[in-house]
Scaffold this motif. Structure first.
Motif, PDB file in Angstrom:
ATOM      1  N   PHE A   3     -18.686  82.934 -69.722  1.00  0.00           N
ATOM      2  CA  PHE A   3     -17.541  83.844 -69.730  1.00  0.00           C
ATOM      3  C   PHE A   3     -17.355  84.516 -68.366  1.00  0.00           C
ATOM      4  O   PHE A   3     -16.262  84.544 -67.818  1.00  0.00           O
ATOM      5  CB  PHE A   3     -17.711  84.918 -70.816  1.00  0.00           C
ATOM      6  N   TYR A   4     -18.438  85.063 -67.828  1.00  0.00           N
ATOM      7  CA  TYR A   4     -18.338  85.783 -66.557  1.00  0.00           C
ATOM      8  C   TYR A   4     -18.114  84.822 -65.393  1.00  0.00           C
ATOM      9  O   TYR A   4     -17.317  85.101 -64.493  1.00  0.00           O
ATOM     10  CB  TYR A   4     -19.583  86.630 -66.326  1.00  0.00           C
ATOM     11  N   GLY A   5     -18.834  83.708 -65.405  1.00  0.00           N
ATOM     12  CA  GLY A   5     -18.658  82.744 -64.324  1.00  0.00           C
ATOM     13  C   GLY A   5     -17.235  82.226 -64.243  1.00  0.00           C
ATOM     14  O   GLY A   5     -16.647  82.147 -63.159  1.00  0.00           O
ATOM     15  N   ASN A   6     -16.650  81.906 -65.385  1.00  0.00           N
ATOM     16  CA  ASN A   6     -15.275  81.403 -65.398  1.00  0.00           C
ATOM     17  C   ASN A   6     -14.292  82.460 -64.915  1.00  0.00           C
ATOM     18  O   ASN A   6     -13.335  82.155 -64.196  1.00  0.00           O
ATOM     19  CB  ASN A   6     -14.901  80.943 -66.809  1.00  0.00           C
ATOM     20  N   MET A   7     -14.520  83.706 -65.313  1.00  0.00           N
ATOM     21  CA  MET A   7     -13.643  84.788 -64.853  1.00  0.00           C
ATOM     22  C   MET A   7     -13.737  84.955 -63.342  1.00  0.00           C
ATOM     23  O   MET A   7     -12.724  85.143 -62.655  1.00  0.00           O
ATOM     24  CB  MET A   7     -14.021  86.090 -65.559  1.00  0.00           C
ATOM     25  N   LEU A  31     -17.619  93.897 -64.654  1.00  0.00           N
ATOM     26  CA  LEU A  31     -17.771  92.999 -63.497  1.00  0.00           C
ATOM     27  C   LEU A  31     -16.411  92.468 -63.070  1.00  0.00           C
ATOM     28  O   LEU A  31     -16.250  91.289 -62.783  1.00  0.00           O
ATOM     29  CB  LEU A  31     -18.729  91.849 -63.819  1.00  0.00           C
ATOM     30  N   PHE A  32     -15.449  93.345 -62.989  1.00  0.00           N
ATOM     31  CA  PHE A  32     -14.051  92.984 -62.802  1.00  0.00           C
ATOM     32  C   PHE A  32     -13.615  93.264 -61.365  1.00  0.00           C
ATOM     33  O   PHE A  32     -13.584  94.417 -60.940  1.00  0.00           O
ATOM     34  CB  PHE A  32     -13.194  93.832 -63.757  1.00  0.00           C
ATOM     35  N   PRO A  33     -13.249  92.237 -60.590  1.00  0.00           N
ATOM     36  CA  PRO A  33     -12.777  92.469 -59.229  1.00  0.00           C
ATOM     37  C   PRO A  33     -11.428  93.193 -59.225  1.00  0.00           C
ATOM     38  O   PRO A  33     -10.595  92.988 -60.117  1.00  0.00           O
ATOM     39  CB  PRO A  33     -12.626  91.057 -58.654  1.00  0.00           C
ATOM     40  N   LEU A  34     -11.212  94.024 -58.237  1.00  0.00           N
ATOM     41  CA  LEU A  34      -9.929  94.715 -58.124  1.00  0.00           C
ATOM     42  C   LEU A  34      -8.773  93.728 -58.027  1.00  0.00           C
ATOM     43  O   LEU A  34      -7.681  93.991 -58.530  1.00  0.00           O
ATOM     44  CB  LEU A  34      -9.932  95.628 -56.898  1.00  0.00           C
ATOM     45  N   VAL A  63     -14.582  82.653 -61.142  1.00  0.00           N
ATOM     46  CA  VAL A  63     -13.916  81.498 -60.521  1.00  0.00           C
ATOM     47  C   VAL A  63     -12.413  81.754 -60.423  1.00  0.00           C
ATOM     48  O   VAL A  63     -11.787  81.528 -59.376  1.00  0.00           O
ATOM     49  CB  VAL A  63     -14.194  80.211 -61.324  1.00  0.00           C
ATOM     50  N   GLN A  64     -11.830  82.246 -61.510  1.00  0.00           N
ATOM     51  CA  GLN A  64     -10.392  82.520 -61.532  1.00  0.00           C
ATOM     52  C   GLN A  64     -10.009  83.689 -60.626  1.00  0.00           C
ATOM     53  O   GLN A  64      -8.838  83.860 -60.297  1.00  0.00           O
ATOM     54  CB  GLN A  64      -9.956  82.815 -62.973  1.00  0.00           C
ATOM     55  N   HIS A 110     -19.842  78.067 -58.186  1.00  0.00           N
ATOM     56  CA  HIS A 110     -20.321  76.682 -58.246  1.00  0.00           C
ATOM     57  C   HIS A 110     -21.688  76.546 -57.584  1.00  0.00           C
ATOM     58  O   HIS A 110     -22.563  75.830 -58.089  1.00  0.00           O
ATOM     59  CB  HIS A 110     -19.305  75.758 -57.564  1.00  0.00           C
ATOM     60  N   ALA A 111     -21.886  77.230 -56.464  1.00  0.00           N
ATOM     61  CA  ALA A 111     -23.184  77.183 -55.786  1.00  0.00           C
ATOM     62  C   ALA A 111     -24.268  77.856 -56.624  1.00  0.00           C
ATOM     63  O   ALA A 111     -25.416  77.385 -56.693  1.00  0.00           O
ATOM     64  CB  ALA A 111     -23.083  77.856 -54.415  1.00  0.00           C
ATOM     65  N   ILE A 112     -23.915  78.936 -57.268  1.00  0.00           N
ATOM     66  CA  ILE A 112     -24.878  79.644 -58.133  1.00  0.00           C
ATOM     67  C   ILE A 112     -25.287  78.756 -59.299  1.00  0.00           C
ATOM     68  O   ILE A 112     -26.481  78.616 -59.617  1.00  0.00           O
ATOM     69  CB  ILE A 112     -24.253  80.959 -58.643  1.00  0.00           C
ATOM     70  N   ARG A 113     -24.315  78.139 -59.946  1.00  0.00           N
ATOM     71  CA  ARG A 113     -24.623  77.295 -61.101  1.00  0.00           C
ATOM     72  C   ARG A 113     -25.465  76.087 -60.697  1.00  0.00           C
ATOM     73  O   ARG A 113     -26.397  75.691 -61.410  1.00  0.00           O
ATOM     74  CB  ARG A 113     -23.326  76.850 -61.768  1.00  0.00           C
TER      75      ARG A 113
END
Length: 333
Positions: A242-246, A182-185, A248-249, A257-260
């Motif tokens: 883990f995924y949410g924080n990644m 789930l890694f953005p380019l 966000v960064q 934030h809206a999802i959470r």
């Protein structure tokens, strides 16, 4: 096997990069063990580079061994095996057995799993970085010395799942490569820098290591339908720490934030709606086979030596989704 001509390649896509496509098959409710084996055999015939098995309420190494038994050339891998679910010594012995049964085709992807899932099993994770380093050390020692059996002729490659820079550095320092999921380019420049930093710390040549990009795929000519399914998946993953924080960064702070917030209200529809088209496009493989092949090349150009495609249904059975991915992305005709 008779020589066959490769599929035509979209403009700008390097065929040598396309040849390093692996696929992932997960033993879910709509994918029985015999399905996994049949898909693996077809993937081998079509020239895919590997078959990887995720671990979600299943034993990834058991399935990897079964895939190895029904194939002869294709790599078999785990993406990933949760290091908290096995004693490191047992993991070393299991992996060594699969390596020998497969005649050296195992790629052992390891990771720490999800904190919420581990906690539900009564597992205290402690320091995931320290635990990963200890497990890698145990694996290396077990495969080269001591009384562990079998002693693999060639030790399996270890690929460490990594999201945060410190874990990416550790993968470059201690493992044979990293798996990005789930890694953005847009995250690649920073990630590849961390990977090289870790390799340099250990005096290793980063060109001898590899980065694998694991991508959840929704292949369909109906882009709206594919996006809908991708958003349903990402709404759930983005809620995990883990995924949410990644994410966000990686520039998706507003979405996460809206999802959470939506999940706190138990509003599933709002959580899915909070995933933007841009986020779905950046994080998942979404769209027609031709578009997805171009995206695979983009991952390669960013630094991924191998792309692992995990096909998922878009208004169809999983078997149909797998066939669409195998036929649409096959290195061979």
């Amino acid at each position: 096997m008779a020589t066959v001509l490769p599929l035509s390649t979209p403009t700008g896509v390097d065929q040598s990069a396309m040849d390093r496509i692996a696929v992932a098959f997960s033993p879910l409710k709509d994918a029985q063990p015999d399905d996994i084996l049949g898909w693996a055999r077809r993937a081998e015939r079509l020239g895919f580079e590997g078959v990887f098995i995720p671990e979600s309420f299943n034993d990834s190494l058991a399935y990897a061994q079964a895939v190895a038994h029904v194939t002869s050339q294709i790599n078999v891998g785990t993406a990933i095996t949760n290091i908290y679910l096995r004693h490191p010594t047992l993991l070393a012995q299991q992996a060594a057995a699969v390596q020998e049964f497969s005649h050296g085709r195992l790629l052992l992807g390891i990771g720490v799993g999800h904190r919420s899932v581990n906690a539900a099993l009564g597992i205290e994770m402690g320091d995931p970085l320290q635990r990963t380093a200890q497990v890698i050390a145990t694996l290396r020692a077990a495969w080269t010395k001591g009384g562990h059996q079998p002693r693999p002729k060639v030790p399996p490659k270890i690929l460490a799942a990594a999201l945060a820079p410190r874990m990416i550095e550790l993968a470059g320092e201690l493992a044979d490569g990293a798996i990005f999921n789930l890694f953005p380019l847009s995250r690649y420049p920073r990630a590849m820098s961390a990977f090289r930093t870790g390799a340099a710390r250990a005096g290793r040549d980063p060109d001898t290591l590899e980065v694998c990009h694991f991508t959840t795929a929704y292949l369909s000519e109906d882009r709206a339908a594919a996006l809908h399914e991708a958003k349903r998946m990402l709404a759930r993953y983005a809620s995990l720490p883990f995924y949410g924080n990644m994410l966000v960064q990686s520039g998706f702070k507003e979405e996460v934030h809206a999802i959470r917030a939506a999940w706190q209200r138990k509003d599933v529809a709002a959580a899915e709606a909070a995933v933007s088209d841009r986020m779905a496009d950046e994080v998942a493989l979404v769209g027609s086979p031709a578009h997805c092949r171009e995206r695979l090349q983009a991952y390669r150009m960013a630094g991924a030596a191998r792309v692992i495609v995990f096909p998922n249904p878009v208004g169809e059975t999983r078997a149909a989704a797998v066939e669409r991915a195998l036929s649409g992305l096959a290195p061979r005709g």
